[in-house]
Design a protein around this motif. Structure first.
Motif, PDB file in Angstrom:
ATOM      1  N   THR A  28     -42.134 121.733  50.919  1.00 31.75           N
ATOM      2  CA  THR A  28     -40.917 121.397  50.179  1.00 31.75           C
ATOM      3  C   THR A  28     -41.168 121.441  48.671  1.00 31.75           C
ATOM      4  N   ASN A  29     -40.290 122.127  47.962  1.00 35.82           N
ATOM      5  CA  ASN A  29     -40.361 122.226  46.504  1.00 35.82           C
ATOM      6  C   ASN A  29     -39.640 121.022  45.901  1.00 35.82           C
ATOM      7  N   PHE A  30     -40.297 120.282  45.026  1.00 35.75           N
ATOM      8  CA  PHE A  30     -39.705 119.075  44.451  1.00 35.75           C
ATOM      9  C   PHE A  30     -38.593 119.373  43.448  1.00 35.75           C
ATOM     10  N   ASN A  31     -38.317 120.664  43.194  1.00 43.54           N
ATOM     11  CA  ASN A  31     -37.175 121.031  42.342  1.00 43.54           C
ATOM     12  C   ASN A  31     -35.864 121.037  43.120  1.00 43.54           C
ATOM     13  N   PHE A  32     -35.935 121.097  44.432  1.00 40.65           N
ATOM     14  CA  PHE A  32     -34.741 121.045  45.278  1.00 40.65           C
ATOM     15  C   PHE A  32     -35.107 120.464  46.635  1.00 40.65           C
ATOM     16  N   ILE A  33     -35.241 119.142  46.647  1.00 36.85           N
ATOM     17  CA  ILE A  33     -35.595 118.410  47.863  1.00 36.85           C
ATOM     18  C   ILE A  33     -34.358 118.340  48.754  1.00 36.85           C
ATOM     19  N   PRO A  34     -34.430 118.844  49.970  1.00 38.58           N
ATOM     20  CA  PRO A  34     -33.224 118.905  50.811  1.00 38.58           C
ATOM     21  C   PRO A  34     -32.834 117.553  51.394  1.00 38.58           C
ATOM     22  N   ARG A  35     -31.542 117.408  51.616  1.00 43.86           N
ATOM     23  CA  ARG A  35     -31.007 116.208  52.273  1.00 43.86           C
ATOM     24  C   ARG A  35     -30.034 116.650  53.362  1.00 43.86           C
ATOM     25  N   ILE A  36     -30.001 115.880  54.433  1.00 44.98           N
ATOM     26  CA  ILE A  36     -29.167 116.218  55.588  1.00 44.98           C
ATOM     27  C   ILE A  36     -27.926 115.333  55.583  1.00 44.98           C
ATOM     28  N   ASN A  37     -26.765 115.945  55.685  1.00 48.79           N
ATOM     29  CA  ASN A  37     -25.521 115.186  55.710  1.00 48.79           C
ATOM     30  C   ASN A  37     -25.498 114.234  56.906  1.00 48.79           C
ATOM     31  N   CYS A  38     -25.022 113.011  56.672  1.00 50.97           N
ATOM     32  CA  CYS A  38     -25.000 112.000  57.738  1.00 50.97           C
ATOM     33  C   CYS A  38     -24.206 112.437  58.960  1.00 50.97           C
ATOM     34  N   ASN A  39     -23.241 113.369  58.761  1.00 46.10           N
ATOM     35  CA  ASN A  39     -22.427 113.777  59.915  1.00 46.10           C
ATOM     36  C   ASN A  39     -23.160 114.721  60.869  1.00 46.10           C
ATOM     37  N   LYS A  40     -24.411 115.047  60.551  1.00 47.88           N
ATOM     38  CA  LYS A  40     -25.232 115.861  61.461  1.00 47.88           C
ATOM     39  C   LYS A  40     -25.916 115.003  62.527  1.00 47.88           C
ATOM     40  N   PHE A  41     -25.758 113.677  62.408  1.00 49.17           N
ATOM     41  CA  PHE A  41     -26.409 112.760  63.340  1.00 49.17           C
ATOM     42  C   PHE A  41     -25.354 112.020  64.174  1.00 49.17           C
ATOM     43  N   SER A  42     -25.796 111.416  65.255  1.00 49.48           N
ATOM     44  CA  SER A  42     -24.898 110.593  66.078  1.00 49.48           C
ATOM     45  C   SER A  42     -24.242 109.524  65.213  1.00 49.48           C
ATOM     46  N   TYR A  43     -22.970 109.259  65.466  1.00 48.25           N
ATOM     47  CA  TYR A  43     -22.141 108.267  64.776  1.00 48.25           C
ATOM     48  C   TYR A  43     -21.777 108.673  63.340  1.00 48.25           C
ATOM     49  N   GLY A  44     -22.092 109.907  62.959  1.00 44.68           N
ATOM     50  CA  GLY A  44     -21.832 110.325  61.586  1.00 44.68           C
ATOM     51  C   GLY A  44     -20.518 111.048  61.380  1.00 44.68           C
ATOM     52  N   LYS A  45     -19.694 111.099  62.402  1.00 39.91           N
ATOM     53  CA  LYS A  45     -18.430 111.826  62.306  1.00 39.91           C
ATOM     54  C   LYS A  45     -17.494 111.167  61.299  1.00 39.91           C
ATOM     55  N   ILE A  46     -16.879 112.002  60.460  1.00 42.93           N
ATOM     56  CA  ILE A  46     -15.932 111.506  59.468  1.00 42.93           C
ATOM     57  C   ILE A  46     -14.716 110.915  60.173  1.00 42.93           C
ATOM     58  N   TYR A  47     -14.267 109.756  59.691  1.00 43.19           N
ATOM     59  CA  TYR A  47     -13.105 109.088  60.291  1.00 43.19           C
ATOM     60  C   TYR A  47     -11.849 109.922  60.036  1.00 43.19           C
ATOM     61  N   LYS A  48     -11.051 110.119  61.063  1.00 42.39           N
ATOM     62  CA  LYS A  48      -9.806 110.884  60.935  1.00 42.39           C
ATOM     63  C   LYS A  48      -8.631 110.042  61.395  1.00 42.39           C
ATOM     64  N   TYR A  49      -7.655 109.887  60.496  1.00 42.63           N
ATOM     65  CA  TYR A  49      -6.422 109.181  60.814  1.00 42.63           C
ATOM     66  C   TYR A  49      -5.541 110.134  61.582  1.00 42.63           C
ATOM     67  N   ASN A  50      -5.070 109.725  62.744  1.00 43.11           N
ATOM     68  CA  ASN A  50      -4.272 110.614  63.603  1.00 43.11           C
ATOM     69  C   ASN A  50      -2.887 110.042  63.806  1.00 43.11           C
ATOM     70  N   ASN A  51      -1.974 110.444  62.900  1.00 36.65           N
ATOM     71  CA  ASN A  51      -0.601 109.978  63.014  1.00 36.65           C
ATOM     72  C   ASN A  51       0.370 111.099  62.642  1.00 36.65           C
ATOM     73  N   ASP A  52      -0.018 112.335  63.002  1.00 38.05           N
ATOM     74  CA  ASP A  52       0.810 113.501  62.663  1.00 38.05           C
ATOM     75  C   ASP A  52       1.890 113.724  63.721  1.00 38.05           C
TER      76      ASP A  52
END
Length: 307
Positions: free
Chosen positions: A283-307
Motif C-alpha cells: 500500500t502506498n501511503f499517498n493513497f491509502i484505500p478505504r472500504i465503504n461501510c455499505n460493502k459490509f453486513s448491516y451497511g445498507k443505506i437507509y431508504k424511506y419508502n413512501n412513494d
C-alpha cells in the motif's frame, strides 16, 4: 490483511429530509459488534495498525455532528477512530456546498429539484453527466428518478463551474428558509469543543481540506490554500502537527501530483483515498484505500419508502 472502513452520515430517520442517504444508528452499532474482535484499540497507534494483521480501523469524513455519537460509542468500548475534518464550516459558519446538495436531495423528489434548478437557470443534460467514481451509486439506484437525482448530485458537485457556490446557495435558499438553515446548521457539524475532546481522548484527527473542493480541479496555488488553511486551523485547535489527510470525494479524479507535493511539504505522512481495497505491505501511503461501510453486513443505506 487490514481494512479501513469509511463512514459519513450515521443517524436516525428525520421526516423533514425523508430522502436523505444515511446509515441508521442501529446498523452502525451492529457493524461495531460485527467488527469488535478486530477493531484498533484506543491505546494503539496507526503504526500498530499498519504493522498488524487482520485489524480494522473505522474512519469518518466531513466533521459531522453524527460523529460525536460515534465517538461516545468508540470511547465506551475503547476503540480508536479517525475523523477527517474540513475547516470551512467553522471559519465561515456555513454549510459545505456538498452538504447543501445532500440536504436538497434529501428533502425533495426529482420533480421538485428540477423546478428549483429551472428557478436558478441551471439545465442538466443527463446524457452527458458521467463520473467514474460514482458509478456504484448509479448502479444501486432503484428507479430512473433516483438515478437522475444521483446525476444531479454529480453535476452540481463536479460539472457546475460558473459561479458554482453562488448557484448552489441560490438553490439551497429556494428549498430552505434562512431560519431553517440556521437551525439545521447548529447541529450539523461537530463543534470545535467536540473535536478537541475527541483528540484528547485518543481519536485521530485528520485534515479534509478547507472547503471540500475537488482538489485535482484546482491549480497549484488554489490547492495550497485549500490544504494549508485546513491544516493550520486543525493544528492550532489540537496543538499538534497533523500527520493524516483524506482527499475530498476520493478516487483518481480527486488529486494529482501537486496535491501530494503540498501535503508532503506540510509533513502529512498518511494520505487517505477511497477505493474499496484492503491494506497490504504494498500500500502506498499517498493513497491509502478505504472500504465503504455499505460493502459490509448491516451497511445498507437507509431508504424511506413512501412513494
Amino acid at each position: 490483511m487490514n481494512k479501513i472502513v469509511m463512514y459519513h452520515y450515521i443517524r436516525n430517520f428525520n421526516l423533514q429530509i425523508p430522502y436523505f442517504n444515511f446509515l441508521h444508528k442501529k446498523n452502525f452499532n451492529k457493524q461495531i459488534f460485527l467488527f469488535k474482535d478486530n477493531l484498533l484499540k484506543i491505546n494503539e497507534t496507526f503504526e500498530n495498525f499498519i504493522n498488524s494483521k487482520n485489524k480494522i480501523l473505522l474512519s469518518f469524513d466531513d466533521g459531522l455532528k453524527d460523529h460525536y455519537y460515534v465517538f461516545k460509542i468508540l470511547k465506551k468500548y475503547k476503540y480508536k477512530g479517525i475523523f477527517f475534518i474540513p475547516s470551512y464550516p467553522y471559519l465561515k459558519k456555513d454549510f459545505l456546498d456538498t452538504h447543501k446538495i445532500h440536504l436538497i436531495l434529501g428533502r425533495n423528489k426529482l420533480e421538485k429539484i428540477l423546478e428549483g434548478l429551472r428557478n436558478i437557470d441551471v439545465k442538466i443534460d443527463f446524457k452527458k453527466v458521467k463520473f467514474q467514481e460514482k458509478n456504484y451509486q448509479i448502479k444501486d439506484a432503484k428507479n430512473l428518478d433516483e438515478r437522475k437525482k444521483i446525476f444531479v448530485k454529480i453535476y452540481l458537485n463536479f460539472f457546475l463551474k460558473k459561479n458554482k457556490r453562488k448557484a448552489i446557495s441560490k438553490l439551497f435558499n429556494f428549498f430552505f428558509k434562512k431560519k431553517i438553515q440556521k437551525r439545521i446548521l447548529k447541529n450539523f457539524y461537530l463543534s470545535e469543543k467536540n473535536i478537541l475532546e475527541m483528540h484528547k481522548e485518543g481519536m485521530i484527527i485528520g485534515g479534509h481540506s478547507y472547503s471540500h473542493k475537488l482538489l485535482k480541479s484546482l491549480n497549484l496555488k488554489e490547492q495550497k490554500i485549500e490544504i494549508e488553511k485546513n491544516l493550520k486551523h486543525l493544528n492550532k485547535l489540537t496543538k499538534t502537527k497533523l500527520s493524516f489527510f483524506a482527499y475530498p470525494y476520493g478516487g483518481k479524479s480527486s488529486y494529482n501530483t501537486n496535491t501530494i507535493k503540498i501535503l508532503r511539504q506540510n509533513k502529512v505522512k498518511y494520505i487517505f483515498d477511497t477505493g474499496d481495497k484492503v491494506i497490504t505491505k504494498k500500500t502506498n501511503f499517498n493513497f491509502i484505500p478505504r472500504i465503504n461501510c455499505n460493502k459490509f453486513s448491516y451497511g445498507k443505506i437507509y431508504k424511506y419508502n413512501n412513494d
